[in-house]
Write an enzyme that holds these catalytic residues in place. Structure first.
Site, mmCIF file in Angstrom:
data_model
loop_
_atom_site.group_PDB
_atom_site.id
_atom_site.type_symbol
_atom_site.label_atom_id
_atom_site.label_comp_id
_atom_site.label_asym_id
_atom_site.label_seq_id
_atom_site.Cartn_x
_atom_site.Cartn_y
_atom_site.Cartn_z
ATOM 1 N N LYS A 1 48.861 41.263 76.058
ATOM 2 C CA LYS A 1 50.244 41.942 75.656
ATOM 3 C C LYS A 1 50.314 43.125 76.498
ATOM 4 O O LYS A 1 51.622 43.391 77.044
ATOM 5 C CB LYS A 1 50.373 42.250 74.265
ATOM 6 C CG LYS A 1 49.102 43.214 73.798
ATOM 7 C CD LYS A 1 48.468 42.778 72.495
ATOM 8 C CE LYS A 1 47.314 43.715 71.991
ATOM 9 N NZ LYS A 1 46.558 43.362 70.788
ATOM 10 N N ILE B 1 50.470 32.950 65.315
ATOM 11 C CA ILE B 1 51.686 32.357 65.066
ATOM 12 C C ILE B 1 52.354 31.641 66.240
ATOM 13 O O ILE B 1 52.568 32.634 67.136
ATOM 14 C CB ILE B 1 52.554 33.522 64.386
ATOM 15 C CG1 ILE B 1 51.864 34.083 63.281
ATOM 16 C CG2 ILE B 1 53.902 33.057 63.988
ATOM 17 C CD1 ILE B 1 52.460 35.431 62.667
ATOM 18 N N GLY C 1 36.517 36.572 80.922
ATOM 19 C CA GLY C 1 36.146 37.463 79.841
ATOM 20 C C GLY C 1 35.694 36.455 78.636
ATOM 21 O O GLY C 1 36.101 35.502 78.397
ATOM 22 N N CYS C 2 34.632 36.874 77.884
ATOM 23 C CA CYS C 2 34.158 36.157 77.084
ATOM 24 C C CYS C 2 33.817 37.071 75.828
ATOM 25 O O CYS C 2 32.402 37.100 75.334
ATOM 26 C CB CYS C 2 32.733 35.483 77.450
ATOM 27 S SG CYS C 2 32.122 34.099 76.579
ATOM 28 N N VAL D 1 35.670 38.664 71.963
ATOM 29 C CA VAL D 1 35.912 38.090 70.687
ATOM 30 C C VAL D 1 36.842 36.719 70.864
ATOM 31 O O VAL D 1 36.532 35.844 70.097
ATOM 32 C CB VAL D 1 36.761 39.078 70.042
ATOM 33 C CG1 VAL D 1 37.319 38.629 68.626
ATOM 34 C CG2 VAL D 1 35.996 40.343 69.545
ATOM 35 N N LYS E 1 54.484 44.626 72.140
ATOM 36 C CA LYS E 1 54.817 43.110 71.461
ATOM 37 C C LYS E 1 56.287 43.224 71.503
ATOM 38 O O LYS E 1 56.992 42.122 71.670
ATOM 39 C CB LYS E 1 54.215 42.822 70.266
ATOM 40 C CG LYS E 1 52.708 42.793 70.251
ATOM 41 C CD LYS E 1 51.836 42.942 69.208
ATOM 42 C CE LYS E 1 50.372 42.603 69.186
ATOM 43 N NZ LYS E 1 49.542 43.005 68.109
ATOM 44 N N GLY F 1 42.534 38.306 65.255
ATOM 45 C CA GLY F 1 41.128 37.507 64.740
ATOM 46 C C GLY F 1 40.908 36.494 66.050
ATOM 47 O O GLY F 1 41.631 36.093 66.600
HETATM 48 N N1 NAD Z 1 40.874 40.085 69.072
HETATM 49 C C1 NAD Z 1 42.171 39.753 68.865
HETATM 50 O O1 NAD Z 1 42.252 39.761 67.693
HETATM 51 C C2 NAD Z 1 43.446 39.685 69.768
HETATM 52 C C3 NAD Z 1 44.686 39.047 69.353
HETATM 53 C C4 NAD Z 1 45.741 38.774 70.271
HETATM 54 C C5 NAD Z 1 45.451 39.169 71.364
HETATM 55 N N2 NAD Z 1 44.207 39.758 71.895
HETATM 56 C C6 NAD Z 1 44.146 40.040 73.308
HETATM 57 O O2 NAD Z 1 43.083 39.176 74.113
HETATM 58 C C7 NAD Z 1 42.678 39.641 74.932
HETATM 59 C C8 NAD Z 1 41.011 39.912 74.716
HETATM 60 O O3 NAD Z 1 40.848 40.462 73.570
HETATM 61 P P1 NAD Z 1 39.254 40.622 72.759
HETATM 62 O O4 NAD Z 1 39.535 41.011 71.555
HETATM 63 O O5 NAD Z 1 38.448 39.090 73.077
HETATM 64 O O6 NAD Z 1 38.640 41.658 73.700
HETATM 65 P P2 NAD Z 1 36.854 41.867 73.811
HETATM 66 O O7 NAD Z 1 36.823 43.329 74.566
HETATM 67 O O8 NAD Z 1 36.207 41.426 72.573
HETATM 68 O O9 NAD Z 1 36.710 40.953 75.227
HETATM 69 C C9 NAD Z 1 37.012 41.258 76.792
HETATM 70 C C10 NAD Z 1 35.791 40.835 77.263
HETATM 71 O O10 NAD Z 1 35.994 40.951 78.692
HETATM 72 C C11 NAD Z 1 34.830 41.362 79.337
HETATM 73 N N3 NAD Z 1 35.205 41.880 80.622
HETATM 74 C C12 NAD Z 1 35.735 43.305 80.732
HETATM 75 N N4 NAD Z 1 36.075 43.588 82.166
HETATM 76 C C13 NAD Z 1 35.947 42.174 82.658
HETATM 77 C C14 NAD Z 1 35.823 41.691 84.210
HETATM 78 N N5 NAD Z 1 36.316 42.614 84.997
HETATM 79 N N6 NAD Z 1 35.302 40.674 84.292
HETATM 80 C C15 NAD Z 1 34.932 39.764 83.428
HETATM 81 N N7 NAD Z 1 34.960 39.966 82.069
HETATM 82 C C16 NAD Z 1 35.367 41.447 81.818
HETATM 83 C C17 NAD Z 1 34.238 42.562 78.399
HETATM 84 O O11 NAD Z 1 32.984 42.633 78.757
HETATM 85 C C18 NAD Z 1 34.518 41.738 77.197
HETATM 86 O O12 NAD Z 1 33.561 40.858 76.740
HETATM 87 C C19 NAD Z 1 42.970 41.170 75.089
HETATM 88 O O13 NAD Z 1 44.288 41.228 76.044
HETATM 89 C C20 NAD Z 1 43.669 41.327 73.781
HETATM 90 O O14 NAD Z 1 44.867 42.276 73.841
HETATM 91 C C21 NAD Z 1 43.108 39.835 71.123
HETATM 92 N N1 HSE Z 2 44.912 45.602 66.615
HETATM 93 C C1 HSE Z 2 45.700 44.516 66.550
HETATM 94 C C2 HSE Z 2 45.051 43.305 67.206
HETATM 95 C C3 HSE Z 2 45.945 42.173 67.345
HETATM 96 O O1 HSE Z 2 46.749 42.414 68.486
HETATM 97 C C4 HSE Z 2 46.386 44.266 65.179
HETATM 98 O O2 HSE Z 2 45.883 45.222 64.464
HETATM 99 O O3 HSE Z 2 47.370 43.728 65.147
HETATM 100 NA NA NA Z 3 51.862 34.049 68.928
#
Ligand code: NAD
Ligand code: HSE
Ligand code: NA
Length: 432
Positions: free
Chosen positions: A104, A135, A9-10, A12, A204, A304
């Site tokens: 999560k 955190i 996954g690449c 955010v 969570k 973020g």
């Molecule tokens: N963004 C946040 O603030 C945040 C905070 C805490 C946890 N997370 C967790 O981090 C993880 C990623 O979140 P994100 O915000 O980066 O999501 P995102 O949607 O920006 O990124 C996920 C990426 O995975 C790619 N993807 C989907 N299926 C795929 C596959 N089969 N093979 C390869 N790539 C694939 C998507 O195209 C996308 O680019 C999630 O589990 C999310 O719950 C995110």
């Molecule tokens: N949507 C979630 C992202 C972080 O898990 C939040 O607002 O906290």
């Molecule tokens: Na944490």
């Protein structure tokens, strides 16, 4: 020999993980004790490098091939969702790789399977980013508090809902406009139902309960969940009148007999002097009450790309070090089997505001309903008079089922025109 990392996954978070590994490669290598190198990036569609500056040859759509490749040491999963993330993590673990994930949803639904597979394979699965983003919280719960007995965990673990409630309280803003603002600032999920209905916080909460109470028996489905869509300007005003603020909390609490853990997510009224009451905007904070340590609070950015990537990289360094030392954390091997306590038996405290007819006998009748359900009243006050009278009652602690039954019976009284506000009240554990 370099430690080779496969990134799944690449988006955010993933793009920030790559950027930070590139920028800090010398420091990270020194901290691990071996150079850290990206061995491949699994994406949905190849083409371009997503601004990472990586060799385009590193990108592949064959995630399963990448995680099982013999030269890969560590897998970072930031795809999210249940499948294919679960199959990829299990395949990685079974081929002897350690895993870092921010997922999560998966950990809350099936963490036990994943941690058991990791223990059997002698590898690590670390997931600090999954709860409260940047955190440091999960490893402190797992490691630093391993010598203590946790009694209660109270957390603001969803940034979007905290932002909305803060806007409603501080600026008198409405729910819909506050949600729109949270979306425009990028805090909310694409479908904000996961945020506002409490699903994200419930996942969570399940993870927190498992770590704090050393039990693998809690999944997201076991968490009592209420979101913030029903919170009204009237509730916020009622809270303010009591010196409280409304927060969506994830609460994991040892039952009175100590044999079970209650796990719930719902809005609460919290006294303004409580440290969690001052956690504003999209910040997260988790308040832990432990037998010997006393009260602890963990505070910071819960979401973020960059903050979350910080937690991911901390885990990468930790699992890489373990790997060089040929060891692993063996997490989840301490399962006490402690079950989940049903919500109805969980002891809570209610704030209830009733629009009533202001005439003799009303208060007595209302008090009768409380008494009939075995609920004791802590305080009562009347606001307004005549047709606009409102009775505001706060109960002492009682089983949640008895409090719910009290509200239903009050709703049926003909002198009660409407139940204007019902919300649970939380304070410090020793302030019943
Ligand atoms: N963004 C946040 O603030 C945040 C905070 C805490 C946890 N997370 C967790 O981090 C993880 C990623 O979140 P994100 O915000 O980066 O999501 P995102 O949607 O920006 O990124 C996920 C990426 O995975 C790619 N993807 C989907 N299926 C795929 C596959 N089969 N093979 C390869 N790539 C694939 C998507 O195209 C996308 O680019 C999630 O589990 C999310 O719950 C995110
Ligand atoms: N949507 C979630 C992202 C972080 O898990 C939040 O607002 O906290
Ligand atoms: Na944490």
């Amino acid at each position: 020999m370099a430690m080779k990392v496969a990134l799944l996954g690449c988006g955010v978070v993933g793009a920030e993980v790559v950027r930070l590994i590139n920028e800090q490669s010398a420091e990270l290598g020194a901290r691990v004790g071996a150079p850290l190198e990206i061995g491949g990036v699994a994406v949905r569609r190849v083409g371009g490098t997503r601004g990472t500056g990586l060799d385009p040859e590193l990108f592949t759509t064959d995630a399963m091939g990448l995680v099982t490749r013999p030269d890969i040491d560590l897998v970072v999963e930031v795809v999210g969702g249940i499948e294919p993330a679960r199959s990829l993590i299990l395949a990685a673990v079974k081929s002897g790789k350690s895993v870092v994930t921010a997922n999560k949803a998966l950990l809350a639904e099936d963490g036990a399977t994943i941690l058991t597979a990791a223990r059997e394979a002698g590898v690590d699965v670390y997931y600090e980013a999954a709860v409260a983003g940047a955190i440091p919280l999960l490893r402190p719960l797992r490691d630093s508090l391993a010598g203590d007995r946790v009694n209660r965990v109270l957390g603001i673990v969803n940034g979007t809902t905290n932002f909305i409630l803060d806007r409603m309280d501080a600026m008198g803003a409405g729910f819909a406009e506050s949600l729109e603002e949270a979306q425009s600032l990028g805090y909310a999920e694409a479908d904000p139902t996961a945020d506002v209905e409490g699903f994200d916080a419930a996942a969570k909460a399940a993870i927190l309960a498992r770590l704090a109470f050393h039990t693998q028996q809690v999944t997201a489905a076991d968490v009592h969940r209420e979101g913030i869509t029903e919170v009204s300007a009237g509730d916020i005003a009622s809270a303010r009148a009591m010196g409280c603020v409304v927060k969506l909390l994830a609460i994991c609490q040892r039952s009175a007999d100590g044999d079970a853990v209650g796990v719930r997510v719902h809005p609460v009224m919290l006294p303004r002097e409580h440290p969690l009451a001052n956690v504003n905007e999209a910040y997260n904070a988790v308040f832990v009450e432990a037998e010997s340590a006393g009260r602890l609070m963990f505070y910071g950015a819960g979401a973020g790309g960059t903050p979350t990537a910080s937690a991911v990289l901390g885990d990468v360094v930790a699992v890489a070090r373990n790997r060089l030392a040929a060891t692993s954390a063996g997490e989840g091997g301490d399962d006490t089997g402690m079950p989940v306590h049903p919500m109805g038996k969980t002891v809570t405290r209610y704030h209830i505001a009733l629009d009533v007819a202001d005439r003799p006998g009303v208060l007595a009748r209302v008090a009768d309903v409380f008494a009939g359900n075995g609920v004791s009243i802590k305080n009562v006050r009347q606001e307004g008079h005549g047709e606009d009278a409102q009775l505001v009652l706060v109960s002492h602690q009682a089983p949640d089922a008895a409090l719910g039954a009290t509200v239903e019976e009050l709703r049926g009284l003909d002198m009660v025109r409407s139940v204007a506000s019902v919300m649970r009240v939380e304070a410090f554990a020793d302030q019943a």
